[in-house]
Design an enzyme around this catalytic site. Structure first.
Site, PDB file in Angstrom:
ATOM      1  N   GLU A 125     -20.132 -14.784  35.971  1.00  0.00           N
ATOM      2  CA  GLU A 125     -19.600 -16.055  36.483  1.00  0.00           C
ATOM      3  C   GLU A 125     -18.388 -15.735  37.350  1.00  0.00           C
ATOM      4  OE1 GLU A 125     -18.867 -17.698  32.471  1.00  0.00           O
ATOM      5  OE2 GLU A 125     -20.682 -18.877  32.738  1.00  0.00           O
ATOM      6  N   CYS A 157     -18.485 -26.331  28.498  1.00  0.00           N
ATOM      7  CA  CYS A 157     -17.093 -26.302  28.944  1.00  0.00           C
ATOM      8  C   CYS A 157     -16.822 -27.287  30.068  1.00  0.00           C
ATOM      9  CB  CYS A 157     -16.696 -24.892  29.368  1.00  0.00           C
ATOM     10  SG  CYS A 157     -17.694 -24.235  30.700  1.00  0.00           S
TER      11      CYS A 157
END
Lengths: 636, 636
Positions: B306, B401
């Site tokens: 990521e 998240c």
């Protein structure tokens, strides 16, 4: 054909010499773990251990034997054209060793013999057991044909008999097939050389069984107690066993497996006259070549599974386009030509031979690409999702399937020039060669001369032992829009091609001369508008040769070069460059970086500066300084 | 500022209402596992188990607590602007529960308390222990500021004290830091609200310690007996701990971690006057925003890790561009503005707020993108290397998240409008709001009215309690090339901006009026010529809003649309569309597929047909029929 044509071609003879002088000796050293700094193969040592001549563990992939087989097959083709007693002695000794490694019942596979003697035939899905057998059968057939020596052929007939005793429809036999197709086409070769129909039927059994429900791989997994879903999206598309082969309409899964299977399907359709199989072959051919093939004849758009993805998904930088897959496409194309002479098969075969296959090897035969991308930005190869794309060719691969595969293709290149059918000779490829055909029990000598692919002029002399009527059909390549043909100096109209071939049906006399001139301008090729990646882009192609830009000629940031729509494309032959190639030059424009400033985004008009673009043949890229490479360039 | 500005803005108030009415209630249900068909969160149940009020096992990610913290923080901001006794009661009960879950020594983390009570502080690299603490501290600060209630603040002070007793330079303390930065910026907030310098020093300790050699994660791994190389290319770049932070010059690794760390660095540079830290912040800012940021203010070019990849590597279809990363960029930008008022920070903040952050949520607040690509071909999302790119927003993520992070950002949007410095008020963002400032111990009331981002006219009334001299500095956005400014009807020259702000230093009287007109044409934005992906392409932007093409408006195959260089870009506001947006229309050309035929490649001129292109704001894409989407379109 009486024998393999003798290739005298400048272009291909150089490659054959490289295979003979560099690749075959180097690979023998590699197979024997004698190359310093290269990954250990252990392949020969595995055979020695299986033969009881050494102690130790099996090392390498479960299909390590196949590297030896492909090497041996390449050696066979090379010996057929370039006798070499020393090499033949090495091969004979290897064959003796293989004989020693063969088990009492004919079984021959070093992984299972050494490492899992009790697990034979328990995991066809993953373990490449029949795949390895297939490659060794191909080697045996080639070696027999090259040398007349039967030893390896006999060894492999015994193994094939052993396999036949284990697999089949009869009660107590395994109704299964290998996860990696290969034995299917090999058994057809074995049938051709031995005349034993058992082998043809066994091939047909494997093809017919594939994809039936309940699924063999499920049943087999259950016996093993393996309950994990299959890693490839949980789908047997990976091995083209998701459906019975005759129901398959789209190329899916691992592209090399697909090619080997389609090749076998074409063989079987040809040998058995199975129309459904023929239809499936044609449908799949259409899908692969009109929806899923790169301009280089690279196939496999996805690294995951080394696989096809879906129609028109042809990313230039993410592709897999394995050298072996393009080689497999050549195998398939050759068999499609047997099934039905049509230049669309030969066009693709030629495209693969001059681009996506030989790009896998450097000009010296010392380094190899496994993956053949169409666009390389070396820095981006550090991305995890592009780590399979190597910006430079590698010495030897951990999984070394491509180098020996390429060696056997090049060493047997003469096999692809002609297709014979009764008293018809089809000329699929233009390359210098001398061939002898048997027509109506007479010899026909053909001698082809050309500087192809750099010049489209082809001269052929045709010399039957005595005057007789038969057909020579010449392929007019799909890329050629103007061709001229003369027989003995007289112009022949070529308007009436049949499936892309001009049929010269006439009485041929000794020393008849054919002259074919294929006009070979540089073309700006466009991709189908559904190929999203290539919209607004063009690729340059001259004859069968696809071109590319390299950083070494054009400096970095190749995507910022724009070829004006009407820019003149100049060509010249450079004898010193890349073994002698035609180079393309054009006046192009290039986005100016220098006065842009640091902003990443702004509302500004781009500025351009003139740039003389240099394009070189794709197959020869990365033979000088490493750097960026690009096939599809921007056009304006 | 006396308190958070009251946001009256049409655009943002709608989002705040959605967060209040949809996101917060929905997420509470999700945290309590009461949403049918959604992945179980188990987050509240984990706390109940840790508190001894339920029995069972810990479930979810090691950082599951942080979802609760982010939810609570969003609730706090929402309560500050929209009091809601029932919601406050729910929050209070949750805080009571957290109090019960806190251990004797102040420790609070349900994973370690329930699952690995003896493994506290043994794997900072991977286990998000301080990260979770950081989020809960942020929640505590926000809840205290919103409600004046100290309970959670006290809980978290006790936990911070516990952490301070464990980490530090003193002998016997752990000289380490968390793998996922977050506590660093949280501790600065805790310092701000409590005035306790211990928390500021602890934050500084974590930042100073990071990246020192011998490496803490190596030492820590050794103690655990973990000898595996770190999974991210074997590099601690992943967590920006490869170098001491002051030596870092390029953004690397996990982009959310990077943002949270850079935000803390900016905080500390501001609070401590550390020039080296400030220089590092500016260098990293330049790298991120001028080399590694998408036009949407999305960051993170790589799914693996990521993470950031490298300069100018900005693939539109492979990007990660996590919603949380753009949110983190907003956090960082706000802090850079404290460090140094410069519109380049506010420009990026605005770009993120109107594009790459809110694109993460649908207009109803019911579905979310984790990954925000700039180009989507839904079929291609089946590719293994694009499987992270979802063609439609998802209900709730396994790793959830982004939704609560977006909720807390939107609920606190008013915090980003102004920056205060002594007697200067900097207007960073234009949105309808009512704010009260304390200047020289007097109240100053400001009321901003605008239909931004659809219209660049902004009216502000300024009302000090009594006439006094102070500065109001107005940001002239980077995208604006012509602006007009009037104070009480009198034209003010805006030539002399300082770092992108017009400084109005004057005596302000009650009910003074500022009128700012920012010209807001549609711009054709170009990317830096080094961004290989975007060569020959343009993106449309109006004011801060980046536009995109959607299949629903333009039919499939968006890359084959070419916007002519001089095509007129017509705009109109459509009140019915996507909650009310300005739509862009243009006469474009489109590659003709219909008469191309089946050939994949041919030497042919493309044919085009006219197509009226419709572009809509990027943030609002995928709120109608799913399909293709494209930001960077071809231009001719």
């Amino acid at each position: 054909m009486a024998s393999q044509p003798k290739v005298t071609d400048t272009f291909w003879r150089r490659y054959m010499d490289v295979v003979r002088d560099e690749v075959i000796p180097y690979q023998w050293e590699a197979l024997n773990d004698r190359v310093e700094g290269a990954a250990k193969s252990h392949a020969i040592e595995n055979i020695r251990i299986a033969a009881g001549l050494a102690e130790g563990e099996f090392h390498g992939f479960v299909f390590q034997d196949s590297d030896v087989a492909k090497w041996l097959e390449a050696v066979a083709y090379s010996l057929a054209t370039d006798p070499n007693p020393e090499l033949e002695k090495t091969a004979d000794e290897l064959i003796d060793l293989l004989g020693n490694a063969q088990q009492e019942d004919g079984y021959l596979n070093t992984y299972f013999t050494v490492k899992e003697p009790n697990s034979r035939w328990t995991n066809l899905r993953d373990q490449h057991e029949l795949y390895c057998a297939g490659h060794m059968i191909e080697a045996a057939v080639a070696y027999y044909e090259a040398t007349g020596k039967r030893k390896l052929l006999d060894i492999m007939c015994r193994f094939a008999d052993c396999i036949d005793s284990v697999f089949g429809e009869e009660d107590g036999k395994i109704k299964g097939y290998d996860g990696h197709q290969e034995i299917e086409l090999a058994l057809v070769k074995l049938y051709e050389v031995t005349g034993n129909e058992k082998y043809l039927n066994l091939s047909k059994f494997f093809i017919d069984e594939r994809g039936k429900q309940p699924h063999f791989f499920d049943k087999e997994s259950e016996v093993r107690g393996d309950t994990k879903p299959f890693w490839y999206f949980g789908s047997y598309k990976y091995s083209q066993s998701h459906l019975p082969v005759r129901e398959q309409q789209e190329a899916v899964g691992h592209s090399v497996r697909a090619m080997y299977m389609y090749a076998a399907m074409a063989d079987l359709a040809f040998k058995t006259g199975d129309d459904k199989l023929k239809t499936a072959c044609k449908t799949l051919w259409d899908n692969v070549t009109n929806k899923q093939m790169y301009i280089t004849a690279g196939i496999g758009s996805s690294e995951f599974g080394e696989a096809f993805s879906f129609d028109y998904d042809l990313p230039n930088d993410l592709c897999y386009t394995e050298t072996c897959a393009s080689i497999g496409l050549v195998f398939w194309a050759k068999r499609m030509l047997n099934l039905e002479v049509n230049s669309s098969y030969a066009d693709v075969m030629e495209r693969a031979l001059y681009n996506g296959t030989i790009s896998g090897m450097d000009l010296d035969g010392k380094k190899f690409f496994y993956v053949n991308p169409l666009e390389v930005w070396p820095e981006a190869c550090s991305r995890h999702d592009k780590r399979h794309v190597k910006p430079v060719r590698q010495m030897w691969f951990n999984c070394a399937c491509c180098p020996p595969n390429l060696a056997r293709l090049i060493a047997s290149i003469g096999h692809y020039i002609y297709t014979e059918r009764n008293d018809e000779i089809f000329v699929n490829l233009y390359m210098g060669n001398e061939a002898i055909f048997d027509i109506k029990d007479k010899k026909v000598y053909m001698n082809q001369k050309t500087e192809y692919p750099w010049d489209g002029t082809v001269s052929m002399s045709v010399s039957p032992e005595e005057s007789m009527k038969f057909t020579i059909a010449l392929r007019i390549p799909g890329w050629c829009r103007n061709a001229q043909l003369k027989v003995n100096g007289e112009k022949v109209a070529i308007e009436n091609t049949v499936n892309g071939y001009v049929y010269l049906k006439r009485t041929w006399n000794p020393d008849d001369q054919i002259e074919l001139i294929l006009e070979m301008p540089v073309d700006r090729i466009k991709a189908h508008p559904s190929v999203r990646e290539n919209v607004g882009k063009t690729a340059l192609q001259m004859g069968p040769i696809v071109y590319c830009l390299e950083e070494v000629d054009n400096s970095p940031n190749l995507p910022n070069i724009f070829l004006p729509k009407h820019a003149r494309l100049e060509t010249h032959f450079d004898n010193e460059l890349l073994g002698g190639v035609v180079v393309i030059k054009a006046e192009a424009n290039r986005l100016k970086e220098s006065d842009w400033g640091s902003a990443l985004y702004k509302a500004a008009d781009e500025k351009y500066y003139p740039h003389t673009l240099t394009a070189v043949p794709y197959y020869a890229w990365c033979n000088r300084e490493p750097g960026e490479m690009l096939v599809w360039m921007n056009e304006k």
